[in-house]
Design a protein around this motif. Sequence first.
Motif, PDB file in Angstrom:
ATOM      1  N   SER A 178       0.832  -1.211   0.000  1.00  0.00           N
ATOM      2  CA  SER A 178       0.000   0.000   0.000  1.00  0.00           C
ATOM      3  C   SER A 178       0.862   1.255   0.000  1.00  0.00           C
ATOM      4  N   ARG A 179       1.944   1.210   0.781  1.00  0.00           N
ATOM      5  CA  ARG A 179       2.843   2.372   0.791  1.00  0.00           C
ATOM      6  C   ARG A 179       3.509   2.551  -0.575  1.00  0.00           C
ATOM      7  N   ALA A 180       3.885   1.447  -1.218  1.00  0.00           N
ATOM      8  CA  ALA A 180       4.519   1.539  -2.542  1.00  0.00           C
ATOM      9  C   ALA A 180       3.547   2.112  -3.568  1.00  0.00           C
ATOM     10  N   VAL A 184       3.611   5.603  -5.867  1.00  0.00           N
ATOM     11  CA  VAL A 184       3.541   5.504  -7.342  1.00  0.00           C
ATOM     12  C   VAL A 184       2.054   5.421  -7.721  1.00  0.00           C
ATOM     13  N   MET A 185       1.291   6.446  -7.402  1.00  0.00           N
ATOM     14  CA  MET A 185      -0.161   6.441  -7.639  1.00  0.00           C
ATOM     15  C   MET A 185      -0.503   6.345  -9.126  1.00  0.00           C
ATOM     16  N   LEU A 317       7.396   5.322 -12.832  1.00  0.00           N
ATOM     17  CA  LEU A 317       6.686   4.523 -13.825  1.00  0.00           C
ATOM     18  C   LEU A 317       7.204   4.804 -15.228  1.00  0.00           C
ATOM     19  N   CYS A 318       7.387   6.078 -15.573  1.00  0.00           N
ATOM     20  CA  CYS A 318       7.914   6.428 -16.899  1.00  0.00           C
ATOM     21  C   CYS A 318       9.343   5.940 -17.071  1.00  0.00           C
ATOM     22  N   ALA A 319      10.138   6.034 -15.998  1.00  0.00           N
ATOM     23  CA  ALA A 319      11.516   5.561 -16.073  1.00  0.00           C
ATOM     24  C   ALA A 319      11.562   4.054 -16.295  1.00  0.00           C
TER      25      ALA A 319
END
Length: 553
Positions: A178-180, A184-185, A317-319
């Motif tokens: 959940s924290r991760a 990274v929403m 996410l893009c990386a």
Amino acid sequence: FPSLGKKGDVITVGDQETFNDGDKMRDAKDLVAGMKNATIVMEGRQVAMKIFEDYTKSWYWILICLLIAVVLSLIFIVLLRYLAGIMVWVMIFMVIAVVAYGIAHCSIKYVNLKDTPGSNITLQQLGFQPDFSVYLHIRQSWLAFIIILAILEVIIIILLIFLRKRIRIAVELMKEASRAVGYVMSSLFYPIFTFFLLTIVIAYWGVTAVFLSTSSEPVYKVFNETDCPHARQTCDPENFTLSTMKRDCPRSECLFAFYGGETPYHKYLVVLQFYNVFLFFWCANFVTALGQMTLAGAFASYYWAPKKPNDMPAYPLCASLGRSLRYHTGSLAFGSLILAIVQIIRVLLEYIDHKLKGAENKFAKFLLCCLKCCFWCLEKFIKFMNRNAYIMVAIYGKNFCRSARDAFFLLMRNVIRVVVLDKVTDFILFLGKLLIVGLVGIFAFFFFSGHTDAFKGAAPSLHYYWVPILTVLVGSYLIAHGFFSVYAMCVDTLFLCFLEDLERNDGSPERPYLMSDNLLNSSLMVGQSYICASAVLEIEVPEVIFIAVFIMP
């Protein structure tokens, strides 16, 4: 269609017992078999038209219900971040309550229909009815619903009894996930990108399949009752009367033979269709694998950051997507190729099974059934291994084969943790999907059925109110699955990182653990449970590994 009637026990058409079919006089009863098939077609067409009308009247309400499913999924993901322990148990008890309410509602309907005339007939006696609401007036239908829901309730309760301690351990892993996800929403909306790519793949496959299917040509051949040197040769009906074939064989005719063509291209159309299906599987698996590796890279960057979230990339996410496309396209293509080969073999087996339906060879049917079962199991195992291999590729950047090997032996060295933590977490997430589908489905049932006074004025008038309800149920499950699949990928990634962390580090100042303290304590509890289970059951480690090979898929 002729209008059939009856005079006593005699079938008539147009008040006549016979009719002229253009060749001879026939009895009117000869039309009965054809009229039955025509009636089924006409009734099916009427049902389809009514369903289409229901969609035109209720499509905006269906979209509202699906939007509610999106909001509920987002709320659950957010609440899991702050109240993971409470939410897990609330989720479990609400699933039990929703199923229990379904049993109670069906039981009330079953009892209320007790004295209703005609409600005691069986479904077999009723047969197929185009108006499906007729089945809801039969007691046997509600009894079937009660049995199905009761079996589901018992299975869930039994699993919870045996997994109650493991659930407390899995909660810590879900808190970390959940924290991760909170950091990274944007990952929650990545399935939309995957869906867009899959739509392109499906559209390309569909257009290609249609072009292949419609590329056939009508073939005409020479037919003659007497000897003819041009018999069975291809001919052109438009200028056949002026051709040498007609002069050599005056009594010959150029007639339609078959549809398909005689060129090598037309002869191998079936092979080309199979090749098109193979490309579809390969491309679809590649898109799915790209999504898995992208999410794995983003969540792995969270776990291995010494100071979270300061040491994470600005746009994880893009990386991760850029790294996957730039460095790991070959690994994605190779893993997708292996899975596509197995899937196309399964399609070939289904094609052979379809062709051999009329065969009486029991051994061939048994062998084909065994092959289908084996390849189904193989496909599930390859999907499981590919998923973990992509995670290892995202972490270390190694090639596919080496990453698959490392992932397999890492999981085998920690097989008890795999069963206890990873699979229990999957079960909890599955209950979350059921809960969202159940809540949205109950709301849709009360709204579209018109059984509640509060919705009678707003609900549209429908032929079959179950049409929008089923659509909402399926759509809600797909939406919940899209959100929770991201969550599941996060859990799987953090789980492999957690196992790597345990093996690479020892908790000393020189090699500190990167996991949270709660997750470390949970891992110690799992280790103690493994030692106790091995001592009590006298199970050796190789035996546990052997069993786990069949559990993991």
